[in-house]
Design a protein around this motif. Structure first.
Motif, PDB file in Angstrom:
ATOM      1  N   ASP A   1      61.664   7.953  64.261  1.00  0.00           N
ATOM      2  CA  ASP A   1      63.069   7.917  64.647  1.00  0.00           C
ATOM      3  C   ASP A   1      63.258   8.587  66.011  1.00  0.00           C
ATOM      4  O   ASP A   1      63.931   8.055  66.906  1.00  0.00           O
ATOM      5  CB  ASP A   1      63.918   8.611  63.581  1.00  0.00           C
ATOM      6  CG  ASP A   1      65.405   8.516  63.858  1.00  0.00           C
ATOM      7  OD1 ASP A   1      65.909   9.316  64.679  1.00  0.00           O
ATOM      8  OD2 ASP A   1      66.076   7.659  63.256  1.00  0.00           O
TER       9      ASP A   1
ATOM     10  N   TYR B   1      63.331  -3.445  65.934  1.00  0.00           N
ATOM     11  CA  TYR B   1      64.334  -2.408  65.674  1.00  0.00           C
ATOM     12  C   TYR B   1      65.464  -2.540  66.683  1.00  0.00           C
ATOM     13  O   TYR B   1      65.305  -3.127  67.750  1.00  0.00           O
ATOM     14  CB  TYR B   1      63.714  -1.011  65.792  1.00  0.00           C
ATOM     15  CG  TYR B   1      62.709  -0.697  64.704  1.00  0.00           C
ATOM     16  CD1 TYR B   1      63.115  -0.135  63.502  1.00  0.00           C
ATOM     17  CD2 TYR B   1      61.351  -0.964  64.888  1.00  0.00           C
ATOM     18  CE1 TYR B   1      62.195   0.157  62.501  1.00  0.00           C
ATOM     19  CE2 TYR B   1      60.430  -0.683  63.895  1.00  0.00           C
ATOM     20  CZ  TYR B   1      60.856  -0.120  62.706  1.00  0.00           C
ATOM     21  OH  TYR B   1      59.949   0.155  61.712  1.00  0.00           O
TER      22      TYR B   1
ATOM     23  N   ILE C   1      69.905   3.558  63.956  1.00  0.00           N
ATOM     24  CA  ILE C   1      68.813   2.621  64.241  1.00  0.00           C
ATOM     25  C   ILE C   1      68.634   1.708  63.042  1.00  0.00           C
ATOM     26  O   ILE C   1      68.592   2.172  61.894  1.00  0.00           O
ATOM     27  CB  ILE C   1      67.503   3.373  64.531  1.00  0.00           C
ATOM     28  CG1 ILE C   1      67.673   4.260  65.771  1.00  0.00           C
ATOM     29  CG2 ILE C   1      66.338   2.400  64.728  1.00  0.00           C
ATOM     30  CD1 ILE C   1      66.565   5.268  65.946  1.00  0.00           C
TER      31      ILE C   1
ATOM     32  N   ALA D   1      67.362   1.899  59.426  1.00  0.00           N
ATOM     33  CA  ALA D   1      65.967   1.526  59.195  1.00  0.00           C
ATOM     34  C   ALA D   1      65.240   2.667  58.500  1.00  0.00           C
ATOM     35  O   ALA D   1      65.499   3.836  58.784  1.00  0.00           O
ATOM     36  CB  ALA D   1      65.282   1.225  60.527  1.00  0.00           C
TER      37      ALA D   1
ATOM     38  N   ILE E   1      66.710  -2.172  61.462  1.00  0.00           N
ATOM     39  CA  ILE E   1      65.538  -3.042  61.561  1.00  0.00           C
ATOM     40  C   ILE E   1      65.963  -4.455  61.194  1.00  0.00           C
ATOM     41  O   ILE E   1      66.834  -4.649  60.327  1.00  0.00           O
ATOM     42  CB  ILE E   1      64.389  -2.546  60.649  1.00  0.00           C
ATOM     43  CG1 ILE E   1      63.126  -3.384  60.866  1.00  0.00           C
ATOM     44  CG2 ILE E   1      64.802  -2.523  59.185  1.00  0.00           C
ATOM     45  CD1 ILE E   1      61.883  -2.786  60.195  1.00  0.00           C
TER      46      ILE E   1
ATOM     47  N   TRP F   1      58.149  -2.407  67.632  1.00  0.00           N
ATOM     48  CA  TRP F   1      57.178  -1.344  67.421  1.00  0.00           C
ATOM     49  C   TRP F   1      55.789  -1.970  67.469  1.00  0.00           C
ATOM     50  O   TRP F   1      55.349  -2.634  66.553  1.00  0.00           O
ATOM     51  CB  TRP F   1      57.403  -0.641  66.089  1.00  0.00           C
ATOM     52  CG  TRP F   1      56.644   0.663  66.054  1.00  0.00           C
ATOM     53  CD1 TRP F   1      55.301   0.815  65.866  1.00  0.00           C
ATOM     54  CD2 TRP F   1      57.171   1.973  66.245  1.00  0.00           C
ATOM     55  NE1 TRP F   1      54.959   2.140  65.939  1.00  0.00           N
ATOM     56  CE2 TRP F   1      56.084   2.874  66.171  1.00  0.00           C
ATOM     57  CE3 TRP F   1      58.452   2.476  66.481  1.00  0.00           C
ATOM     58  CZ2 TRP F   1      56.250   4.253  66.299  1.00  0.00           C
ATOM     59  CZ3 TRP F   1      58.617   3.838  66.614  1.00  0.00           C
ATOM     60  CH2 TRP F   1      57.519   4.718  66.522  1.00  0.00           C
TER      61      TRP F   1
END
Length: 430
Positions: free
Chosen positions: A241, A202, A214, A234, A216, A268
């Motif tokens: 978030d 991300y 944000i 994303a 990805i 992540w």
């Protein structure tokens, strides 16, 4: 009355550089690019752009040139698009009493080892890491962290010299590459040995302390991390978030990055969001274009407004899903032809199609963004619709690469008798 001007320190002539000069023109500013090689900017020739030769590694020379220009122009602001010049931008802004970043904070951030030390001290989740100055240090650090590890220059950008090492042999091979004279160092050679944080990639773009959004991204194939696809925003739950936002803002506090644009990359993992890198600037192509396609926010224009002391506005004007696909060759050789970009650009929902290379261009893949040969960006009200538009557009673009006739041939066109082997658009072997 003197003409208002924006000074740009060595911006990229093919990446976000044109976005800055075009935005400056829309704001009524004359762009002056200070560069060690002004000829790089011949492709940007326009009435509102001027490139001046100066030793950009010499602060006194830059101050002298800016002082000379200030006698001719009303210098409204000074900025850049690259990490390596951003601390210098901060020093120039302080000297000429212009809005700009804190140079000390930028310098701390651009040293990836020091950046990680400061993030760790602040409790920000980051991968395990060690600093190495030679092959022995690298081997010992990798053993302590445990394979696989990532090797990267402690000071660098754009993914140059970054590689995943899964075995002892790969570790030795890439260490030799970095320390054996093939990698160009901007400072004394220091290698960061880092745990391979596995999980979706991300990124967060920030202006001041405001999260713009944000996204990805997908990279690969390993062992390199060449960007292939970006999606913005994303698809995240509100809770996920918030976790990324909280971690991102904690990075700014730890590094003292209160002013201007920042880009943060995270993975992540099983631990949640882990910070891979903090960049004290806007992310490069295709991020600014995606933000504009998705939200209607021109972050480059807003950055310039900030740099010249004007009021800036990140208010979203729409809420679409935007995505970019990067065109990457699957082999070395000479570009024979690229076709279909016009048809792809004509598809409703396609925001931009850009090809970076011309036919007869030699391609020697390096495992970083220098491998990119183009991109396609699409946007629509829904994620699924954007993906469908993007797939359709990318399928219309095709290219062929003629392999080099000998392993050492990298600059010469392929011999006339060579057999042409078309490259697959998805980067897989034919």
């Amino acid at each position: 009355m003197a003409r208002r001007a924006l000074i740009l320190i060595e911006v990229s002539p093919w990446d976000t550089g044109p976005l800055y000069t075009q935005a400056a023109q829309r704001l009524g500013l004359h762009s002056i690019i200070l560069s060690a090689d002004p000829a790089r900017y011949n492709c940007l020739e326009a009435e509102s752009i001027k490139a001046v030769r100066v030793d950009i590694d010499n602060l006194d020379a830059l101050i002298h040139e800016c002082s000379r220009l200030r006698a001719i122009y009303d210098i409204a602001g000074i900025t850049s698009t690259g990490d390596s010049f951003y601390a210098t931008v901060g020093k120039l802004c302080r000297y000429f009493d212009l809005p700009g970043p804190n140079p000390a904070s930028i310098e701390r951030c651009c040293d990836k080892f020091l950046q990680r030390q400061l993030l760790a001290e602040a409790g920000v989740p980051i991968p395990a890491y060690r600093l190495a100055a030679n092959a022995t240090d690298v081997e010992r650090s990798a053993a302590e962290i445990g394979l696989p590890v990532i090797l990267k220059p402690a000071v660098g950008s754009s993914g140059y010299g970054v590689r995943l090492c899964r075995t002892v042999d790969e570790l030795a091979e890439h260490t030799t590459y970095l320390l054996g004279g093939k990698h160009i160092w901007r400072s004394s050679p220091r290698i960061l040995v880092e745990e391979f944080a596995q999980g979706p990639l991300y990124w967060a773009d920030i202006m001041g302390d405001q999260i713009i959004g944000i996204g990805i991204a997908d990279t690969g194939p390993l062992p390199h991390f060449v960007g292939r696809k970006w999606t913005f925003p994303a698809p995240l739950t509100d809770d996920d978030d918030k976790r990324i936002v909280d971690v991102s803002l904690s990075c700014l506090r730890a590094l003292g990055l209160g002013w201007g644009p920042k880009g943060i990359e995270l993975r992540w993992t099983k631990r949640g969001p882990v910070v891979i890198e903090v960049n004290p600037r806007l992310h490069c192509t295709p991020t600014p274009q995606l933000i504009q396609a998705a939200y209607g926010v021109d972050v480059v224009t807003e950055h310039i407004k900030l740099a010249i002391g004007d009021e800036w506005d990140l208010h979203k004007r729409q809420s679409h899903s935007a995505a970019a696909r990067i065109l990457v060759p699957d082999r070395d050789g000479t570009i024979d032809s690229i076709v279909g970009e016009g048809r792809a650009a004509a598809i409703p929902g396609v925001a931009e199609v850009k090809i970076y290379v011309e036919p007869k261009t030699p391609i020697v893949r390096k495992g970083d963004p220098r491998d990119w040969i183009g991109h396609v960006i699409a946007a629509s009200p829904s994620y699924a619709q954007t993906e469908a538009i993007l797939d359709c557009a990318v399928d219309l673009i095709d290219w062929s690469i003629i392999p080099f006739s000998t392993p050492g041939e990298q600059e010469q066109p392929e011999a006339p008798h060579a057999i042409r082997q078309p490259s697959r658009r998805d980067g897989s072997p034919p």
